[in-house]
Design an enzyme around this catalytic site. Structure first.
Site, PDB file in Angstrom:
ATOM      1  CE  LYS A  43    -112.965  -7.550 -65.469  1.00 45.88           C
ATOM      2  NZ  LYS A  43    -111.647  -7.081 -64.906  1.00 45.88           N
ATOM      3  NE  ARG A  96    -109.228 -10.242 -67.119  1.00 43.99           N
ATOM      4  CZ  ARG A  96    -108.837  -9.170 -67.469  1.00 43.99           C
ATOM      5  NH1 ARG A  96    -108.286  -9.063 -69.102  1.00 43.99           N
ATOM      6  NH2 ARG A  96    -108.661  -7.990 -66.738  1.00 43.99           N
ATOM      7  CG  ASP A 143    -109.621  -2.988 -60.009  1.00 46.74           C
ATOM      8  OD1 ASP A 143    -110.033  -3.867 -59.440  1.00 46.74           O
ATOM      9  OD2 ASP A 143    -109.938  -3.226 -61.490  1.00 46.74           O
ATOM     10  CB  THR A 185    -110.645  -3.646 -66.045  1.00 49.04           C
ATOM     11  OG1 THR A 185    -110.135  -4.866 -66.211  1.00 49.04           O
ATOM     12  CG2 THR A 185    -111.670  -3.509 -64.821  1.00 49.04           C
TER      13      THR A 185
HETATM   14  C1  R5P Z   1    -109.346  -8.382 -62.225  1.00 48.94           C
HETATM   15  O1  R5P Z   1    -110.174  -8.821 -61.880  1.00 48.94           O
HETATM   16  C2  R5P Z   1    -108.615  -7.219 -61.408  1.00 48.94           C
HETATM   17  O2  R5P Z   1    -109.332  -6.770 -60.400  1.00 48.94           O
HETATM   18  C3  R5P Z   1    -108.425  -5.958 -62.218  1.00 48.94           C
HETATM   19  O3  R5P Z   1    -109.618  -5.429 -62.668  1.00 48.94           O
HETATM   20  C4  R5P Z   1    -107.521  -6.471 -63.880  1.00 48.94           C
HETATM   21  O4  R5P Z   1    -106.663  -7.411 -63.428  1.00 48.94           O
HETATM   22  C5  R5P Z   1    -107.135  -5.190 -64.224  1.00 48.94           C
HETATM   23  O5  R5P Z   1    -106.498  -5.603 -65.323  1.00 48.94           O
HETATM   24  P1  R5P Z   1    -106.413  -4.655 -66.892  1.00 48.94           P
HETATM   25  O6  R5P Z   1    -106.212  -3.456 -66.446  1.00 48.94           O
HETATM   26  O7  R5P Z   1    -105.697  -5.567 -67.766  1.00 48.94           O
HETATM   27  O8  R5P Z   1    -107.894  -4.747 -67.425  1.00 48.94           O
END
Ligand code: R5P
Length: 310
Positions: A191, A193, A217, A225
């Site tokens: 992934k 960001r 996660d 994500t």
């Molecule tokens: C990021 O590296 C974390 O492990 C989570 O994947 C992330 O913070 C999730 O955030 P969101 O739900 O906003 O994508």
């Protein structure tokens, strides 16, 4: 030395459950605001000479809960607590543990220093964004993992054709831990960001074709994500059968809207932060109270806690 449990306002439900497990009442305290909104904190219970555990995650409003934690800690110190441990089931600012652009602060480090300056002597945390964050703390950190209890809770939903998926590289180690406990293979999504709300994915590493998926996660914030991972997995021809499990269920921003349209069969998370209200999507909450109560009991008796994060 007597044990005392104190809580800020961030997650009273969890604090009460931990107190019940320990057979204690919560130490009384007053939290008020001056007319200009400045926070005022006062302990009503006596902590002098006690082994104090101050429970406060930093769920939204993050900065308010963080300051409450710091002021309550300082109040305990100045009121003669013999030993002071911060129990922070969800620690915010943990994703800002490195500088990705110039002219940024090292926020995780600043928060760790703030907790030390507030006179906490030790911190108990659960599934930090990265175990390396321990390096930001000059005070001892007991890093617990909720993975064993979450894996147990989700066990009935997985079959031999399930694959565990880390939705980004940072979750790979967490996914391995679930994989070991559930005896299932692991796949990883690459992934990237773009912003706080937007992510894009590059390839899926691992065999997912025709398989049911368990996405794991450390936290779900906006759900971006998970949404992006599901799209990538469907493109990679997995079965349209998704279970999602995370330690910290923040569900902010567009999360509710996103989850309403996602084909998620089961959604589970721990109670490190209060469960979302008005979410309109079924979810299950797994309590950290037994793990935290046992950890507090161990630390109080100078024994090492059991489930340290792997
Ligand atoms: C990021 O590296 C974390 O492990 C989570 O994947 C992330 O913070 C999730 O955030 P969101 O739900 O906003 O994508």
């Amino acid at each position: 030395m007597d044990l005392s449990l104190l809580s800020g306002s961030a997650n009273i439900g969890l604090a009460n459950s931990v107190a019940r497990k320990l057979g204690l009442g919560l130490c009384d305290r007053l939290l008020t605001r001056f007319p200009d909104t400045e926070l005022h904190v006062e302990l009503r219970g006596n902590v002098r000479g006690k082994d104090v555990y101050l429970l406060q995650p930093t769920n939204p409003p993050v900065d308010e809960h963080l300051l409450e934690l710091a002021l309550l800690a300082d109040a305990c110190f100045r009121s003669g607590a013999a030993r002071l441990t911060g129990v922070i089931p969800y620690l915010g600012y943990a994703r800002q543990d490195r500088r990705t652009h110039g002219r940024e602060p090292l926020s995780t480090r600043v928060i760790a220093d703030l907790l030390g300056a507030a006179r906490l002597q030790r911190v108990v945390a659960v599934n930090l964004h990265s175990p390396a964050i321990e390096g930001a703390f000059s005070l001892p950190l007991e890093h617990l993992s909720a993975v064993p209890i979450l894996a147990e809770a989700v066990r009935s939903s997985v079959a031999s054709k399930t694959v565990i998926v880390a939705p980004d590289l940072g979750a790979a180690k967490l996914a391995d831990h679930y994989g070991e406990l559930l005896h299932l293979p692991v796949a990883i999504i690459h992934k990237a960001r773009l912003s706080g709300e937007e992510v894009v994915v590059r390839p899926v590493f691992g065999e997912v074709k025709g398989k049911s998926v368990l996405i794991v996660d450390d936290m779900i914030s906006t759900g971006g994500t998970v949404e992006t991972a599901i799209k990538a997995l469907l493109d990679a021809e997995c079965a349209p059968d998704f279970v999602v499990v995370a330690t910290h269920g923040l569900f902010v921003g567009s999360a509710a809207e996103r989850f309403r349209s996602l084909p998620v069969r089961r959604l589970l998370f721990a109670d490190s932060v209060p469960a979302p209200t008005g979410f309109l999507v079924p979810f299950e909450v797994v309590s950290l109270a037994p793990l935290l109560a046992e950890t507090i009991q161990c630390l109080h008796n100078d024994r090492p806690p059991g489930d340290l994060a792997g």
